[in-house]
Design a protein around this motif. Structure first.
Motif, PDB file in Angstrom:
ATOM      1  N   ALA A 180       1.012  -1.267  -0.012  1.00 41.40           N
ATOM      2  CA  ALA A 180      -0.155  -0.075  -0.028  1.00 41.40           C
ATOM      3  C   ALA A 180       0.934   1.419  -0.036  1.00 41.40           C
ATOM      4  O   ALA A 180       0.655   2.187  -0.811  1.00 41.40           O
ATOM      5  N   MET A 181       1.983   1.269   1.056  1.00 44.41           N
ATOM      6  CA  MET A 181       2.695   2.361   0.997  1.00 44.41           C
ATOM      7  C   MET A 181       3.732   2.646  -0.193  1.00 44.41           C
ATOM      8  O   MET A 181       3.888   3.614  -0.784  1.00 44.41           O
ATOM      9  N   ASN A 182       4.086   1.444  -0.921  1.00 44.49           N
ATOM     10  CA  ASN A 182       4.829   1.570  -2.197  1.00 44.49           C
ATOM     11  C   ASN A 182       3.852   2.086  -3.199  1.00 44.49           C
ATOM     12  O   ASN A 182       4.320   2.931  -3.903  1.00 44.49           O
ATOM     13  N   HIS A 183       2.683   1.497  -3.394  1.00 46.44           N
ATOM     14  CA  HIS A 183       1.804   2.404  -4.474  1.00 46.44           C
ATOM     15  C   HIS A 183       1.313   3.713  -4.159  1.00 46.44           C
ATOM     16  O   HIS A 183       1.155   4.557  -4.822  1.00 46.44           O
ATOM     17  N   SER A 219      -5.955   1.130  -4.025  1.00 44.63           N
ATOM     18  CA  SER A 219      -6.683   2.130  -3.493  1.00 44.63           C
ATOM     19  C   SER A 219      -6.010   3.338  -2.599  1.00 44.63           C
ATOM     20  O   SER A 219      -6.133   4.671  -2.795  1.00 44.63           O
ATOM     21  N   PHE A 220      -4.870   3.120  -2.282  1.00 42.97           N
ATOM     22  CA  PHE A 220      -3.818   4.038  -1.518  1.00 42.97           C
ATOM     23  C   PHE A 220      -3.264   4.849  -2.761  1.00 42.97           C
ATOM     24  O   PHE A 220      -2.719   6.046  -2.363  1.00 42.97           O
ATOM     25  N   ILE A 278     -10.863  10.931  -1.723  1.00 35.52           N
ATOM     26  CA  ILE A 278     -11.458  10.261  -0.599  1.00 35.52           C
ATOM     27  C   ILE A 278     -12.620   9.331  -1.354  1.00 35.52           C
ATOM     28  O   ILE A 278     -12.507   8.049  -0.662  1.00 35.52           O
ATOM     29  N   VAL A 279     -13.564   9.488  -2.138  1.00 34.99           N
ATOM     30  CA  VAL A 279     -14.481   8.853  -2.583  1.00 34.99           C
ATOM     31  C   VAL A 279     -13.995   7.628  -3.327  1.00 34.99           C
ATOM     32  O   VAL A 279     -14.695   6.686  -3.180  1.00 34.99           O
ATOM     33  N   THR A 280     -12.915   8.034  -4.290  1.00 35.46           N
ATOM     34  CA  THR A 280     -12.262   6.918  -4.801  1.00 35.46           C
ATOM     35  C   THR A 280     -11.864   5.996  -3.996  1.00 35.46           C
ATOM     36  O   THR A 280     -12.109   4.818  -4.071  1.00 35.46           O
ATOM     37  N   PHE A 281     -11.152   6.331  -3.009  1.00 35.22           N
ATOM     38  CA  PHE A 281     -10.369   5.170  -2.052  1.00 35.22           C
ATOM     39  C   PHE A 281     -11.418   4.357  -1.345  1.00 35.22           C
ATOM     40  O   PHE A 281     -11.555   3.249  -1.295  1.00 35.22           O
ATOM     41  N   LEU A 282     -12.657   4.977  -0.827  1.00 33.77           N
ATOM     42  CA  LEU A 282     -13.688   4.218  -0.358  1.00 33.77           C
ATOM     43  C   LEU A 282     -14.415   3.219  -1.312  1.00 33.77           C
ATOM     44  O   LEU A 282     -14.778   1.926  -0.767  1.00 33.77           O
TER      45      LEU A 282
END
Length: 496
Positions: free
Chosen positions: A60-63, A185-186, A327-331
């Motif tokens: 996640a952090m890499n992406h 998603s990150f 934020i909407v995209t992430f969720l």
């Protein structure tokens, strides 16, 4: 537990050099992983939690960092990068698109290297490399240097797409969409973080030494440089090579888990097996689908700050307004990928989300008022980014064997990058960007048609396999490995 043969293979493998995966002798065929006892299921759930805690945060952090440095060019434009470097609209689009050139070349390279070089080595040094290149953007004065650096950034980040291949070693088809969606998603959170950093820099930092866009590149290049050593230390090896964090009992369960994911343990990399992907019609359908997806998603992500700016907001306000959209995209990505696993549906979800995205882009093209156009951005953000992990998952679960996945997944990613490269040249005429919007609608229609055709093909193939159950050839083939037969294995069924 797993068989003693598995344990022996794992013990032999530990003697190899820790940094390089060497080819091993062909294993005893073990076509189907043995069923787990109740005790093993309890342990497997424990192992799954451990794998999640080790792999997913780093993926996640890499992406997150790669997405920041990929899309920060849009925020930098609003902070004065285009003006200070005297770039025309076409030249700026060239700088944007050069990222995809490097990525297209290096994604297949990374997929092939993962069979021979540990993933943590590739990922760790790739992060450090693109971080340095991002900082070097501070010295840009024309179109030349940023174009070169964006190629190098894309090349380094292209190697990190091996994460998609790597997780297929650890997760079964019932688990993979949720995990793929989580770390991808990150990338949306990175867009929100980019907007927040850019707003903070433009609103609060007034330096006589550095311009706002230079401060932005300096900050965002520093993060992956420091994150690279974290990957080198904490990221695990492949299931057959894990040492840190896993006991020998844990390791046996990891090996049994990778068998259930359709991988043959310690099978030597086979170019012949990998090349069979080009005989499968679904390969070409998946390439077309991912091209369409990255066309739509990349254009939207890279030009989102500029689209908002074209609605009449100031540059600083536009940076800030990208945050809720992201934020909407992430969720939504996590929501749809979770239910994709729960329902074991890929194609219908992709088609449904593509329809919603097409409606959003149609609204963006047809409407001129500020409020409805902002609403259209939220409709698009709700749907378009989820298409990336779902199309990746669609390919993963319908490809069998690590040799095939290690080739076809990077090729799919690289082919999709052609869409990301080309779309940059359609977002030219602001503020409506009608060429980019209308072309995107067209490609979303192609996506819907392609996925529909693939689903019909998969259903037909599954029915043909069901009709062949019990035949002499069926009995003979089911004793062979998934790696050897691929999707022709009688116990493999396509996921629609």
């Amino acid at each position: 537990m797993a068989s003693s043969g598995i344990t022996a293979l794992a013990d032999d493998d530990q003697s190899a050099h820790p940094g390089v995966m060497e080819k091993t002798k062909p294993p005893t065929e073990q076509p189907v992983a043995p069923a787990l006892t109740e005790e093993q299921r309890v342990l497997d759930r424990k192992i799954l939690r451990k794998i999640d805690l080790l792999i997913l945060p780093i993926c996640a952090m890499n992406h997150f960092f790669s997405s920041m440095d990929r899309s920060d060019i849009g925020n930098a434009r609003l902070a004065g990068f285009k003006k200070d470097n005297h770039l025309s609209a076409i030249q700026f689009s060239t700088v944007v698109s050069m990222f995809h050139v490097g990525s297209i070349v290096c994604q297949p390279v990374g997929g092939l290297l993962i069979r021979f070089v540990e993933a943590y080595i590739l990922l760790g040094f790739a992060n450090i490399t693109w971080g340095i290149c991002t900082i070097m953007l501070l010295f840009s004065t024309s179109v030349v240097l940023p174009s070169i650096l964006r190629v190098l950034i894309g090349a380094a980040e292209g190697l990190t797409q091996i994460n998609t291949v790597f997780i297929t070693m650890w997760y079964t088809k019932e688990e993979i969409a949720t995990r793929t969606g989580l770390w991808i998603s990150f990338g949306a959170l990175a867009g929100a973080f980019n907007g927040l950093i850019a707003w903070g820099v433009q609103h609060n930092i007034h330096s006589t030494t550095f311009k706002s866009w230079q401060v932005l590149f300096l900050l965002e290049g520093t993060f992956p440089i420091f994150f690279g050593p974290v990957i080198l230390y904490f990221y695990p090896s492949s299931p057959t090579r894990v040492k840190k964090y896993f006991s020998e009992e844990d390791k046996e369960m990891c090996i049994a888990r990778t068998q259930r994911a359709g991988n043959t343990i310690d099978r030597a990399s086979s170019i012949r097996e990998a090349m069979t992907i080009f005989r499968n019609p679904e390969t070409y359908g998946m390439l077309i689908a991912h091209f369409c997806v990255l066309w739509a998603a990349s254009g939207f992500a890279n030009f989102l700050p500029t689209i908002i700016d074209g609605l009449g907001f100031s540059a600083v306000e536009s940076q800030l307004l990208t945050i809720p959209v992201c934020i909407v995209t992430f969720l939504s990505v996590n929501f749809f990928c979770y239910y994709s696993d729960r329902l074991q549906l890929r194609g219908p979800l992709i088609m449904g989300l593509a329809v919603v995205s097409a409606i959003g882009f149609t609204m963006l093209a047809a409407l001129s008022s500020k409020g409805p156009r902002i609403f259209a951005l939220y409709v698009i953000s709700f749907s378009v980014y989820s298409l990336i992990p779902l199309t990746l998952t669609f390919l993963c679960v319908n490809t069998v064997g690590l040799s095939r996945r290690a080739l076809v997944i990077p090729i799919q990613n690289a082919f999709g990058q052609f869409g990301g490269l080309a779309v940059s040249y359609t977002y030219i005429h602001k503020p409506r960007y009608l060429e980019g919007t209308l072309t995107t609608i067209g490609f979303l229609c192609v996506l819907i048609t392609t996925i529909g055709a693939l689903d019909l093909y998969f259903i037909a193939q599954n029915r043909a396999k069901a009709a062949d159950v019990g035949s002499e050839q069926w009995e003979k083939n089911r004793t062979k490995s998934f790696d050897e037969l691929g999707t022709d294995h009688p116990e493999f069924t396509y996921t629609v």
